[in-house]
Design a protein around this motif. Structure first.
Motif, short mmCIF file in Angstrom:
data_model
loop_
_atom_site.label_atom_id
_atom_site.label_comp_id
_atom_site.label_asym_id
_atom_site.label_seq_id
_atom_site.Cartn_x
_atom_site.Cartn_y
_atom_site.Cartn_z
N ASN A 1 -25.31 10.86 -26.13
CA ASN A 1 -24.59 11.54 -27.17
C ASN A 1 -23.69 12.52 -26.71
O ASN A 1 -24.28 13.71 -26.36
N HIS B 1 -21.21 14.36 -27.97
CA HIS B 1 -21.15 15.52 -29.01
C HIS B 1 -19.64 16.07 -28.91
O HIS B 1 -19.27 17.26 -28.62
N LYS B 2 -18.51 15.17 -28.93
CA LYS B 2 -17.19 15.43 -28.98
C LYS B 2 -16.69 16.32 -27.73
O LYS B 2 -16.29 17.49 -28.21
N GLN C 1 -22.10 7.97 -27.96
CA GLN C 1 -21.95 8.32 -29.46
C GLN C 1 -21.23 9.90 -29.42
O GLN C 1 -21.36 10.54 -28.36
N GLU C 2 -20.32 9.98 -30.47
CA GLU C 2 -19.64 11.13 -30.72
C GLU C 2 -18.52 11.25 -29.78
O GLU C 2 -18.60 12.36 -29.12
N GLY D 1 -16.91 12.82 -34.89
CA GLY D 1 -18.07 12.57 -34.44
C GLY D 1 -18.39 10.89 -34.46
O GLY D 1 -19.61 10.65 -34.42
N ASN E 1 -20.43 8.61 -38.81
CA ASN E 1 -21.56 8.12 -37.90
C ASN E 1 -21.29 6.59 -37.98
O ASN E 1 -21.81 5.98 -38.68
N HIS F 1 -25.68 5.10 -34.50
CA HIS F 1 -25.74 6.45 -34.58
C HIS F 1 -26.35 6.77 -35.99
O HIS F 1 -25.63 7.02 -37.00
#
Length: 223
Positions: free
Chosen positions: A109, A111-112, A137-138, A168, A192, A212
């Motif tokens: 992940n 996290h942007k 993810q994200e 995200g 998500n 996610h």
């Protein structure tokens, strides 16, 4: 007198914790048989897991104070804690079979990542791990322009998806092997996302799911 008061206070705290555990277990048992509200059950299960942690501290205190009844009650959540978490600390017994290809997978992940230096740092971590397939993810905004090119030499096959309204939500797959039949979707809410791809590894087709999931208490009880 002071020691007696402290003992009574500790006993009260331990009694409240034990009663709380019993209440959570009863709610989980009763609602599990009659309730259709999956979100509410998710919250109760999360509360049950969180309630195991205080018992790790309260059980030794109960033993030191010789509160045997409370100690016997607190022993159950400690045992539950061991049952839930111990498998994550036990090495896998099976070893790779010689002569059979091994596929390594990394899930992360990110996290942007912002600014560009953050994306570059994450790319360095992925590059050092050198997994065959990376599930992300994200991803944040514009991953095809901001993130994908950083790893294009090591992972020539990429499927990166994002959402202009919910950065995200972005999901991505980086692969050393060809990718086919991408499917991106959301379930239960506008954020998500989830990603499904098929990977061709030495003539064999393997399905990879990059999901996610939502925590049960993120937005009320309606998942």
């Amino acid at each position: 007198m002071a020691s007696e008061r402290r003992g009574r206070t500790h006993q009260l705290y331990m009694g409240i914790n034990a009663g709380y555990l019993v209440l959570i277990l009863l709610l989980l048992s009763v609602l599990g048989s009659i309730s259709w509200d999956v979100g509410l059950l998710g919250i109760i299960r999360a509360a049950l897991v969180l309630s195991l942690y205080p018992s790790l501290v309260l059980l030794p205190i109960a033993l030191l104070l010789r509160q045997w009844k409370l100690a016997s009650i607190l022993a159950f959540p400690v045992l539950g804690f061991v049952i839930v978490f111990a498998p994550y600390f036990v090495p896998r017994a099976e070893l790779p079979i010689e002569g059979i290809p091994v596929l390594t997978v990394l899930t992360l992940n990110v996290h942007k990542p912002h600014p560009p230096e953050a994306a570059a740092a994450i790319a360095d971590v992925i590059r050092q791990a050198d997994a065959d397939i990376v599930a992300l993810q994200e991803l944040g905004p514009l991953p095809e322009a901001n993130f994908g090119p950083l790893l294009a030499d090591q992972y020539p096959y990429q499927m990166l998806r994002t959402d202009e309204h919910y950065p995200g939500s972005g999901q991505g797959i980086l692969s050393k092997f060809p990718l086919e039949h991408e499917r991106y979707w959301k379930a239960g809410s506008p954020w998500n996302g989830n990603l499904r791809v098929e990977v061709l590894v030495e003539g064999q087709r393997i399905v990879i799911y990059d999901v996610h999931p939502h925590p049960p208490i993120e937005r009320g009880l309606q998942f």
